[in-house]
Motif scaffolding. Structure first.
Motif, PDB file in Angstrom:
ATOM      1  N   THR A  70       0.856  -1.241   0.218  1.00 33.06           N
ATOM      2  CA  THR A  70      -0.021  -0.023   0.051  1.00 33.06           C
ATOM      3  C   THR A  70       0.939   1.244  -0.127  1.00 33.06           C
ATOM      4  OG1 THR A  70      -0.116  -0.008   2.252  1.00 33.06           O
ATOM      5  CG2 THR A  70      -1.999  -0.819   1.134  1.00 33.06           C
ATOM      6  N   ALA A  71       0.449   2.289  -0.589  1.00 33.62           N
ATOM      7  CA  ALA A  71       1.043   3.665  -0.680  1.00 33.62           C
ATOM      8  C   ALA A  71       0.228   4.655  -0.474  1.00 33.62           C
ATOM      9  CB  ALA A  71       1.900   3.737  -1.904  1.00 33.62           C
ATOM     10  N   GLN A  72       0.597   5.560   0.409  1.00 28.88           N
ATOM     11  CA  GLN A  72      -0.215   6.823   0.633  1.00 28.88           C
ATOM     12  C   GLN A  72       0.664   8.132   0.540  1.00 28.88           C
ATOM     13  OE1 GLN A  72      -1.128   5.121   4.497  1.00 28.88           O
ATOM     14  NE2 GLN A  72      -3.212   5.899   4.198  1.00 28.88           N
ATOM     15  N   CYS A  73      -0.016   9.089   0.160  1.00 25.18           N
ATOM     16  CA  CYS A  73       0.635  10.378  -0.079  1.00 25.18           C
ATOM     17  C   CYS A  73      -0.500  11.450   0.157  1.00 25.18           C
ATOM     18  CB  CYS A  73       1.649  10.448  -1.349  1.00 25.18           C
ATOM     19  SG  CYS A  73       2.735  11.806  -1.355  1.00 25.18           S
ATOM     20  N   ASP A  74       0.084  12.583   0.767  1.00 29.66           N
ATOM     21  CA  ASP A  74      -0.767  13.551   0.992  1.00 29.66           C
ATOM     22  C   ASP A  74      -1.323  14.120  -0.580  1.00 29.66           C
ATOM     23  OD1 ASP A  74      -0.965  13.468   3.410  1.00 29.66           O
ATOM     24  OD2 ASP A  74       0.391  15.148   3.768  1.00 29.66           O
ATOM     25  N   GLY A  75      -2.782  14.344  -0.579  1.00 24.46           N
ATOM     26  CA  GLY A  75      -3.274  14.943  -1.808  1.00 24.46           C
ATOM     27  C   GLY A  75      -3.631  13.833  -2.699  1.00 24.46           C
ATOM     28  N   PHE A  76      -3.452  12.453  -2.681  1.00 18.51           N
ATOM     29  CA  PHE A  76      -3.626  11.484  -3.567  1.00 18.51           C
ATOM     30  C   PHE A  76      -4.472  10.296  -2.786  1.00 18.51           C
ATOM     31  CE2 PHE A  76       0.288  13.472  -4.977  1.00 18.51           C
ATOM     32  CZ  PHE A  76       0.163  13.613  -6.277  1.00 18.51           C
ATOM     33  N   LYS A  77      -5.146   9.683  -3.507  1.00 18.65           N
ATOM     34  CA  LYS A  77      -5.915   8.594  -3.112  1.00 18.65           C
ATOM     35  C   LYS A  77      -4.984   7.655  -2.957  1.00 18.65           C
ATOM     36  CE  LYS A  77      -9.737   5.665  -4.781  1.00 18.65           C
ATOM     37  NZ  LYS A  77     -10.450   5.390  -5.943  1.00 18.65           N
ATOM     38  N   GLU A  78      -4.907   6.874  -1.713  1.00 19.01           N
ATOM     39  CA  GLU A  78      -4.450   5.468  -1.490  1.00 19.01           C
ATOM     40  C   GLU A  78      -4.271   4.665  -2.433  1.00 19.01           C
ATOM     41  OE1 GLU A  78      -4.581   3.765   2.614  1.00 19.01           O
ATOM     42  OE2 GLU A  78      -4.774   2.069   1.734  1.00 19.01           O
ATOM     43  N   VAL A  79      -3.140   3.949  -2.591  1.00 19.34           N
ATOM     44  CA  VAL A  79      -3.231   2.722  -3.705  1.00 19.34           C
ATOM     45  C   VAL A  79      -2.789   1.300  -2.911  1.00 19.34           C
ATOM     46  CG1 VAL A  79      -2.710   4.052  -5.606  1.00 19.34           C
ATOM     47  CG2 VAL A  79      -0.796   3.218  -4.465  1.00 19.34           C
ATOM     48  N   ARG A  80      -3.104   0.226  -3.715  1.00 16.76           N
ATOM     49  CA  ARG A  80      -2.920  -1.064  -3.023  1.00 16.76           C
ATOM     50  C   ARG A  80      -2.856  -1.935  -4.224  1.00 16.76           C
ATOM     51  NH1 ARG A  80      -6.220  -5.318  -1.179  1.00 16.76           N
ATOM     52  NH2 ARG A  80      -5.728  -5.934   0.857  1.00 16.76           N
ATOM     53  N   SER A  81      -2.118  -2.838  -3.765  1.00 13.50           N
ATOM     54  CA  SER A  81      -1.816  -3.983  -4.890  1.00 13.50           C
ATOM     55  C   SER A  81      -1.332  -5.153  -4.373  1.00 13.50           C
ATOM     56  CB  SER A  81      -0.918  -3.696  -6.039  1.00 13.50           C
ATOM     57  OG  SER A  81      -1.041  -4.646  -7.106  1.00 13.50           O
ATOM     58  N   GLN A  82      -1.469  -6.275  -4.941  1.00 17.08           N
ATOM     59  CA  GLN A  82      -1.172  -7.615  -4.426  1.00 17.08           C
ATOM     60  C   GLN A  82      -0.454  -8.436  -5.391  1.00 17.08           C
ATOM     61  OE1 GLN A  82      -4.390 -10.160  -2.861  1.00 17.08           O
ATOM     62  NE2 GLN A  82      -5.604  -8.843  -3.888  1.00 17.08           N
ATOM     63  N   THR A  83       0.343  -9.193  -4.880  1.00 14.98           N
ATOM     64  CA  THR A  83       1.327 -10.203  -5.841  1.00 14.98           C
ATOM     65  C   THR A  83       1.618 -11.467  -5.111  1.00 14.98           C
ATOM     66  OG1 THR A  83       2.620  -9.856  -7.685  1.00 14.98           O
ATOM     67  CG2 THR A  83       3.415  -9.276  -5.502  1.00 14.98           C
ATOM     68  N   ALA A  84       2.105 -12.494  -5.821  1.00 14.32           N
ATOM     69  CA  ALA A  84       2.414 -13.748  -5.430  1.00 14.32           C
ATOM     70  C   ALA A  84       3.685 -13.964  -6.113  1.00 14.32           C
ATOM     71  CB  ALA A  84       1.303 -14.709  -5.593  1.00 14.32           C
ATOM     72  N   VAL A  85       4.702 -14.654  -5.431  1.00 14.26           N
ATOM     73  CA  VAL A  85       5.972 -14.878  -5.921  1.00 14.26           C
ATOM     74  C   VAL A  85       5.996 -16.004  -6.581  1.00 14.26           C
ATOM     75  CG1 VAL A  85       8.590 -14.804  -5.445  1.00 14.26           C
ATOM     76  CG2 VAL A  85       7.306 -13.360  -4.186  1.00 14.26           C
TER      77      VAL A  85
END
Lengths: 336, 821
Positions: free
Chosen positions: A115-130
């Motif tokens: 997950t990544a958050q930054c002021d002024g932006f919508k939070e983003v989220r992603s998932q993966t599998a190795v």
């Protein structure tokens, strides 16, 4: 009668005036743009610390085309098996911001959420599998004699490797092949202190990516795979999808035309080839989709493809934003 | 319910007991010209039983013996009423007079044909030719396809193009028939004009759904265009001179009352107008630059229609139809430059030719009063040959000797050929007044030859530097298509009528055979004498695809057959609607839902010049669906005629099958997904000397793929082993396209005005037509392209990303002169 004559004259004049109407016009973008977003790129590679690069997208018609898109000051975290790992921002190079590193080292089979958050932006989220590593090995190799001619070779001598893949699992796996060659030769090195270029004779390790290399090709059952021409391979070249396996095994004949091989470069003076090996990567599906779409988009953006080709959309897997959180596992297999 | 079942059973037994009835049959023709009238109604006014004339004007009506009042009516003609004492079967031919009251606004008997509230046919519109001819047109050239684009449920491609997108289908999904024979390319001048010369036409009907079983082979529409047979009593004709083309039409008897001919020809003369201009500008350019330059460009098209019809003693008709039309676009430039040190020669040659050839023989024979046969043998060909050659050579002169000679040769060629040889038999059988049965069969032998060749060679002296040759297709592909059909237009009760049909087809290509059964059902419930509700369901199959680079109709488009990998396209369409014949107005509202399977689209980034050596590798196979509501009000009679049509629609595509994924398998809007489409056309005839017409069109913009969000796109690279950045991201700035066809172009609207001035002359009638296309000069986009604009900002150059639209028809006044005799 006079009215009629006047009418026709007026009409002719009107027609002439219209010839000056311009048919090209700059227009405003009319559509829905839902604001700048976080663009996240991260690839979990088995055995290597996980890093992430964050950018911000920009409305193309904002007029500010040269603004730095990198996104420092964000909070990036990773969740694996219920544990959370927080990324730290790498500030070692002031010119490269928005680069985040974690101390988590992915392992095959890991399922992770970023997950990544930054002021002024919508939070983003992603998932993966190795993905699991590829079960591949070099079964054999052979040298094919060339056909000499007065100017060199009418047909190049070739070095062939038979690479075989096993696919015992039911999971959907995608593999890529890269040839690693080690040789002694001249190459240019920039001296860090003096910033001067110098020719250095030393051992060099170089990578030939099957998809883009112009000296590495692949055959299956004597058919050269995905080779549209010498200089333009398909975006699918070298992509091995286990969905296409007939049974659980598939063999490929990977070869180098040695005439072209030694003639390559110009600056390099190749003295001796000391070692060949293959770097086999297993990609998860998200990374594969993203990579193929980006390769196609880059190909489309050049030359005649831009005129005649169909525009390409990039396949992302980041919720709330854009980008790719992919994963891969690599294995080096000795060849010669 | 029991009553309905009983009436069905009674109706079935009526076929068996038809021996108790007598039949009147014959031809309905125009009294002046002898031209057969298609779709004229013959009604027994006592029983309200009736029949409709077919394509040769033949009708058959079985009635109980007795005194009958037979009324024959046809739109625009005086009704003909005849009281007869019908004791035995007899032949009755009717010759109708054109109505003078028609133009004066008098109410004409309601048209009891199949398309109005009384018929079972829905989703079909017959456009009066008088209306088509009065619609303002581009460059004064009246165009049938442009007129059809003004109907609800029909959308155009880009500005000016003759492409038709019917109820969410593609432009290749329309079956265009000229006298029953398919035409594969109906476009001239890259789609700005169609091949149908309005002077040669008799009747135009568009079917958008509820397809009768006699039609098949294309998914989305049938455009049935019938040509004039020619006047069997007198010679008539017209000569028309327009801004870019002229045309001539002559018709008349070869043997009076028996054999007729109708010839029309058209040719553009843009090339002739341009030739002296090019010659003058060439001289001035050579004088200005001192270079030896030659440049010529040219474009022309022509078409020729010929129809011969012969009437035998027994009423049989034989006809021969011939059509040929070609477009030629050419460009040639040569440039020679020389200095003391260097000599260079450039040459470029482009030669594009495309066109149709069609010939058809038909024999129409009345086997009996109840059974009529159409026998046909047809040949149709579409061919396009697009070639471009480029050559550049340069060398240095040192001491009079050539050195460093570099030569580059590039060529690109497209070839598309499709030949069809067809034999067909069709039968109309009217065993009882309740049943109008049509059945028949058709066999077509197709030959395709699609191909692309490209060559790029570079030499330094005699040494080749690059030699890239691509070949795509170029082999002849043969295919066999056979179909049989049966349909019954069945009056179940006085208020309930149904058309039940089935079409079965077989297609064999490359050792693979595809079979398809296509049920067709439509039903009409007459609620009052002029108000009905209708519903229909039809399935269609299509065995050919059009590979097209763009929404324009370019000669580089190629027709290709289905293959062992690309299966036939199939569609299913259900529609329901209400229909009201309100005096002089026909009102209708229809809703439809359509699914399409095995539709094709280009894969992301695909082009002929790419890596694929087979066209199958360039495309993905998927499905589509569309739905919408269409409202239509038409006034066909009176001083003021015209229509208003409105469509709300949605068209989607999805490609999610393995190996055929586009857009990550998610649904996306079709390129021609337009939400609103409104068109109005009106013609008012003030008097016998002057009429005025106007069109207004508004449509939501077409869709396309456009990146309008800048992102750094990352590509994985490989670096040194052991390095923590063993794999790293390379970042490129790209315009991100989130999904295919994500952008909607600006809305399309325009107003056209046209006027006709008529004057009777000694030997005929003179008509001046003045048209202004797009009168308020709306710059409707032909194409929208992103571009980089560089501005000077107080001495600083700043670049920005902008959108540009290119319009081709800002405002287009035109005139034409026609003399009819």
């Amino acid at each position: 009668m006079r009215m009629k004559s006047l009418f026709i004259k007026a009409f002719a004049l009107f027609s002439l005036l219209l010839c000056t109407v311009s048919c090209e016009k700059e227009i405003k973008f009319v559509g829905h743009y839902d604001g700048d977003k976080i663009v996240l790129y991260s690839c979990a590679v088995e055995g290597l610390p996980l890093t992430a690069d964050l950018f911000k997208s920009q409305f193309s018609f904002s007029g500010d085309r040269h603004a730095d898109p990198r996104l420092p000051g964000a909070t990036v975290s990773l969740e694996v098996d219920g544990k959370t790992y927080v990324f730290t921002e790498d500030t070692s190079d002031p010119e490269v911001t928005g680069h985040y590193v974690s101390d988590y080292i992915p392992q095959a089979g890991d399922r992770m959420v970023i997950t990544a958050q930054c002021d002024g932006f919508k939070e983003v989220r992603s998932q993966t599998a190795v993905p699991a590593p590829a079960h591949a090995y070099v079964k054999s190799f052979y040298y094919k004699e060339g056909i000499p001619s007065a100017e060199g070779y009418a047909e190049d001598p070739e070095l062939h490797f038979v690479v075989e893949f096993d696919d015992p699992s039911d999971s959907h796996d995608i593999y890529n092949l890269n040839l690693v060659r080690t040789f002694y030769g001249n190459h240019i090195v920039i001296d860090k202190e003096t910033k001067k270029e110098e020719w250095v004779f030393e051992q060099i390790t170089s990578y030939e990516v099957l998809r883009s290399s112009d000296i590495l090709f692949m055959k299956e059952n004597n058919d050269i795979l995905d080779m549209g021409g010498i200089s333009s391979k398909s975006v699918e070249t070298g992509r091995i999808d286990d969905g296409s396996f007939n049974g659980t095994k598939r063999s490929f004949d990977v070869f180098l035309p040695l005439g072209k091989y030694f003639g390559k470069g110009g600056d390099e003076f190749v003295l001796d080839i000391s070692e060949y090996s293959f770097l086999v990567t297993s990609l998860n599906e998200d990374l594969d989709k993203y990579t193929r779409s980006v390769n196609a988009a880059l190909k489309y953006s050049r030359g005649l493809d831009r005129i005649f080709g169909e525009p390409v959309s990039v396949i992302c897997n980041v919720e709330g934003g854009i980008g790719c959180f992919g994963a891969m596992t690599t294995r080096t297999i000795p060849a010669l | 319910m029991r009553r309905a079942i009983l009436s069905i059973l009674l109706s079935l037994t009526s076929i068996v007991t038809s021996a108790q009835r007598v039949t009147i049959s014959g031809y309905i023709t125009d009294a002046r010209s002898g031209e057969p009238l298609i779709g004229a109604a013959v009604i027994d006014s006592d029983s309200s039983l009736g029949s409709v004339s077919g394509n040769s004007g033949f009708f058959s009506l079985s009635l109980a013996p007795g005194h009958k009042t037979i009324v024959v009516s046809y739109l625009g003609y005086e009704d003909h009423t005849e009281v007869i004492d019908l004791r035995s079967s007899r032949v009755m031919n009717f010759r109708l007079d054109e109505s003078t009251a028609f133009l004066e606004g008098a109410l004409v008997t309601a048209h009891h044909g199949e398309l109005g509230a009384h018929g079972t046919q829905m989703s079909a519109i017959e456009v009066p030719l008088t209306q088509i001819k009065s619609i303002p047109a581009i460059a004064g050239e009246v165009d049938v396809i442009k007129a059809l684009q003004l109907l609800p449920g029909v959308q155009s491609g880009t500005e000016g193009s003759a492409g038709l997108y019917v109820r969410g289908g593609g432009p290749d999904e329309n079956l265009l028939l000229m006298d029953g024979v398919p035409l594969y390319n109906v476009n001239h001048l890259f789609g700005f004009f169609s091949v149908f010369n309005a002077d040669a036409l008799k009747n135009v009907t568009l079917y958008k759904g509820s397809f009768p079983a006699r039609f098949g082979g294309h998914l989305s529409s049938v455009i049935d265009v019938r040509l004039n047979d020619g006047n069997e009593n007198e010679y008539h004709g017209s000569v028309s001179v327009g801004l870019i083309s002229s045309k001539v039409n002559v018709e008349g008897p070869v043997v009076k009352g028996r054999t007729t001919f109708n010839v029309s020809a058209r040719r553009t003369y843009l090339d002739l107008i341009r030739a002296p201009y090019q010659w003058m500008t060439g001289i001035s350019r050579r004088q200005a630059t001192g270079r030896d330059e030659k440049q010529t460009t040219g474009y022309d098209f022509y078409d020729l229609n010929l129809k011969l019809t012969h009437k035998l003693d027994n009423g049989d008709r034989m006809s021969l139809t011939f059509y040929t039309g070609d477009d030629n676009a050419r460009m040639m430039s040569k440039n020679h430059r020389s200095t003391e040190q260097m000599v260079s020669d450039d040459s470029m040659k482009m030669d594009w030719r495309w066109g149709n050839l069609l010939s058809s023989f038909r024999w129409n024979h009345a086997i009996g009063p109840k059974l009529y046969m159409y026998l046909g043998a047809n040949y149709t060909q579409y061919r396009s040959n697009v070639g471009s050659d480029l050559e550049n050579s340069s060398y240095r002169l040192e001491g009079g000797k050539k050195t460093e000679a570099v030569r580059t040769i590039a060529s690109l060629g497209y070839l598309s050929l499709i030949n069809d040889v067809t034999a067909n038999t069709d039968f109309d059988w009217s065993p009882t007044p309740q049943h109008d049965i049509k059945f028949g069969s058709i066999y077509t032998f197709h030959t395709f030859k699609p191909g692309v060749n490209s060559l790029s060679q570079q030499y330094y002296g005699d040494a080749p530097l690059e030699d890239t040759k691509r070949e795509f297709g170029n082999e002849r592909i043969h295919a066999h298509e056979a179909a049989g059909y049966l349909e019954d237009n069945w009056i179940l009760t006085p208020w309930l009528k149904a058309n039940l049909g089935v079409r079965a087809s077989l297609y064999g290509v490359s050792g693979k055979t595809y079979a398809s059964a296509e049920p067709r059902v439509s039903a009409r419930a007459l609620l009052t004498d002029d108000f009905s509700i209708k519903a229909s369901y039809s399935t269609m199959s299509q065995y050919i695809h059009l590979l097209s680079n763009s929404s324009l109709s370019l000669p580089s488009d190629m027709w290709v057959p289905v293959t062992t990998e690309i299966r036939p396209m199939k569609s299913q369409q259900a529609a329901a609607g209400v229909f009201y014949d309100f005096g002089m107005f026909d009102l209708s509202a229809e809703a439809y839902y359509k699914t399409m399977d095995n539709v094709i689209e280009y894969k992301d980034g695909a082009s002929y010049l790419g890596d694929a050596s087979r066209w199958e590798d360039l495309v993905s196979v998927g499905r589509g669906w569309s739905y919408g509501v269409e409202l239509f009000a038409q006034k066909k009679v009176g001083k003021t005629t015209g229509w208003i049509g409105y469509t709300w629609s949605k068209a989607m595509r999805q490609f999610d099958r393995e190996g055929n994924v586009i857009n990550d398998g998610k649904p996306f809007p079709a390129r021609h997904d337009r939400r609103h489409d409104l068109s109005m056309t009106v013609t008012h005839r003030f008097n016998r000397k002057f009429d005025l017409s106007a069109n207004f069109v508004y449509a939501t913009g077409n869709r396309g793929s456009l990146g309008y969000e800048d992102i750094p796109d990352a590509k994985l690279g490989v670096a040194g082993e052991g390095d923590p950045g063993f794999f790293y991201w390379n970042f490129y700035s790209v315009h991100y396209i989130p999904h295919r066809n994500n952008y909607r172009m600006p809305a399309y609207h325009r107003l056209d005005v046209g006027m006709n001035f008529y004057k009777q002359k000694e030997h005929g009638e003179r008509i001046w037509n003045i048209s202004i296309y797009n009168i308020y000069s709306r710059l409707n986009p032909f194409v929208v392209i992103p571009d980089i604009q560089t501005d000077n900002d107080n001495g600083q150059l700043r670049s920005r990303y902008v959108l540009r639209k290119i319009a081709i028809f800002p405002i287009l006044p035109s005139f034409s002169y026609t003399y009819k005799f």
